[in-house]
Design a protein around this motif. Structure first.
Motif, PDB file in Angstrom:
ATOM      1  N   GLN A   1      53.019  -9.385 -15.334  1.00 16.17           N
ATOM      2  CA  GLN A   1      52.008  -8.511 -15.935  1.00 16.17           C
ATOM      3  C   GLN A   1      51.052  -9.270 -16.848  1.00 16.17           C
ATOM      4  OE1 GLN A   1      54.548  -5.602 -17.773  1.00 16.17           O
ATOM      5  NE2 GLN A   1      54.688  -4.331 -15.926  1.00 16.17           N
ATOM      6  N   LEU A   2      51.556 -10.304 -17.522  1.00 10.94           N
ATOM      7  CA  LEU A   2      50.704 -11.075 -18.413  1.00 10.94           C
ATOM      8  C   LEU A   2      49.762 -12.012 -17.672  1.00 10.94           C
ATOM      9  CD1 LEU A   2      53.289 -12.006 -21.209  1.00 10.94           C
ATOM     10  CD2 LEU A   2      51.310 -10.491 -21.462  1.00 10.94           C
ATOM     11  N   THR A   3      50.185 -12.460 -16.502  1.00  8.15           N
ATOM     12  CA  THR A   3      49.390 -13.451 -15.773  1.00  8.15           C
ATOM     13  C   THR A   3      48.565 -12.864 -14.635  1.00  8.15           C
ATOM     14  OG1 THR A   3      51.293 -13.949 -14.335  1.00  8.15           O
ATOM     15  CG2 THR A   3      51.011 -15.313 -16.301  1.00  8.15           C
ATOM     16  N   SER A   4      48.870 -11.633 -14.241  1.00  9.20           N
ATOM     17  CA  SER A   4      48.128 -11.037 -13.134  1.00  9.20           C
ATOM     18  C   SER A   4      46.727 -10.661 -13.577  1.00  9.20           C
ATOM     19  CB  SER A   4      48.847  -9.804 -12.590  1.00  9.20           C
ATOM     20  OG  SER A   4      48.950  -8.806 -13.585  1.00  9.20           O
ATOM     21  N   GLY A   5      45.803 -10.718 -12.630  1.00  7.37           N
ATOM     22  CA  GLY A   5      44.414 -10.419 -12.987  1.00  7.37           C
ATOM     23  C   GLY A   5      44.161  -8.984 -12.914  1.00  7.37           C
TER      24      GLY A   5
ATOM     25  N   PRO B   1      44.256  -2.138 -19.683  1.00  7.30           N
ATOM     26  CA  PRO B   1      44.916  -3.392 -19.293  1.00  7.30           C
ATOM     27  C   PRO B   1      44.291  -4.579 -20.022  1.00  7.30           C
ATOM     28  CG  PRO B   1      44.416  -2.051 -17.364  1.00  7.30           C
ATOM     29  CD  PRO B   1      43.731  -1.406 -18.527  1.00  7.30           C
ATOM     30  N   LYS B   2      45.132  -5.526 -20.411  1.00  6.44           N
ATOM     31  CA  LYS B   2      44.719  -6.760 -21.086  1.00  6.44           C
ATOM     32  C   LYS B   2      44.215  -6.521 -22.514  1.00  6.44           C
ATOM     33  CE  LYS B   2      45.687  -9.183 -17.480  1.00  6.44           C
ATOM     34  NZ  LYS B   2      46.882 -10.050 -17.469  1.00  6.44           N
ATOM     35  N   SER B   3      44.323  -5.271 -22.998  1.00  4.63           N
ATOM     36  CA  SER B   3      43.959  -5.012 -24.385  1.00  4.63           C
ATOM     37  C   SER B   3      45.071  -5.513 -25.296  1.00  4.63           C
ATOM     38  CB  SER B   3      43.718  -3.525 -24.609  1.00  4.63           C
ATOM     39  OG  SER B   3      44.922  -2.798 -24.414  1.00  4.63           O
ATOM     40  N   SER B   4      44.787  -5.583 -26.594  1.00  7.30           N
ATOM     41  CA  SER B   4      45.795  -6.076 -27.543  1.00  7.30           C
ATOM     42  C   SER B   4      47.073  -5.230 -27.544  1.00  7.30           C
ATOM     43  CB  SER B   4      45.192  -6.133 -28.956  1.00  7.30           C
ATOM     44  OG  SER B   4      44.141  -7.063 -29.013  1.00  7.30           O
ATOM     45  N   PRO B   5      46.971  -3.877 -27.575  1.00  6.75           N
ATOM     46  CA  PRO B   5      48.212  -3.076 -27.526  1.00  6.75           C
ATOM     47  C   PRO B   5      49.001  -3.287 -26.237  1.00  6.75           C
ATOM     48  CG  PRO B   5      46.380  -1.745 -28.297  1.00  6.75           C
ATOM     49  CD  PRO B   5      45.797  -3.022 -27.793  1.00  6.75           C
TER      50      PRO B   5
END
Length: 229
Positions: free
Chosen positions: A225-229, A64-68
């Motif tokens: 998904q982009l903003t969730s921690g 999660p939160k990785s570039s891919p």
């Protein structure tokens, strides 16, 4: 991943342009065989796209939160924005004044109208029907599905089940029509004729609705998904 693929698969299954084209293929001479060729080609596209994604990821979801992971989610967001724009554009186009000459030409069954399309599809070969399927897939939605499959974990059997269900679900409307035409051809021709008439009358509204709902879902889901921690 499961919710995303289910909703994307449903949107692909009811996408009006591909459904209308498949109805016309089934209505042609030897429609059952041409429809079967269309179906195999349609499913082959899904298999190729999924295989390409899984070979790229190695069957392991990126952290999660990785570039891919961020890139895949951003791609879904872009597709969602594109679908919303497409729905808005089609909605605006419906309310623009049409050229009277063009309108008369389409109403009389000219080359730009459904009558001309029906005549052309009535003469297509099995090979042409095979090549037609990739052209008529809603590739924006297919791309959104591919971006979602990036998070598939092939070390779990459930992931295989979800991917199979996604492919079947995205093909379900075409598969149902093919089975109906194969086992009850006379009844199917009547029912498909009514469906074709309805689609020709309501295709624009259906396109706007499917694109808008799918677009709003993808945008909302991607932002979460982009903003969730």
């Amino acid at each position: 991943m499961v919710l995303d693929l289910v909703l994307i698969g449903l949107a692909i299954a009811v996408f009006p342009l591909s459904v209308t084209a498949f109805v016309l293929v089934l209505s042609a001479r030897g429609g059952a065989w041409k429809g079967l060729a269309f179906l195999f080609s349609w499913l082959a596209c899904f298999v190729v796209v999924l295989a390409a994604v899984l070979l790229t990821t190695g069957g392991e979801p990126p952290p999660p939160k990785s570039s891919p992971s961020t890139a895949a989610t951003t791609a879904k967001l872009a597709v969602g924005v594109g679908l919303i724009w497409y729905a808005w554009h089609r909605h605006r186009s419906r309310h623009r004044p049409r050229d009277r000459t063009r309108h008369r030409h389409e109403s009389s069954g000219g080359s730009g109208g459904s009558g001309g399309m029906t005549a052309r599809l009535d003469r297509i070969s099995v090979w042409t029907a095979t090549g037609l399927a990739p052209l008529l897939q809603p590739w924006g939605l297919v791309a959104a599905g591919a971006a979602t499959v990036v998070s598939a974990d092939l070390s779990q059997t459930s992931s295989f089940v979800v991917l199979i269900v996604y492919c079947v679900l995205a093909t379900s409307s075409l598969l149902a029509m093919e089975v109906y035409m194969t086992f009850s051809p006379d009844t199917a021709r009547v029912r498909l004729g009514k469906l074709r008439t309805w689609l020709q009358t309501h295709q624009e509204q259906a396109l706007v609705a499917v694109a808008l709902v799918a677009g709003l879902f993808l945008v909302g889901r991607s932002i979460y998904q982009l903003t969730s921690g």
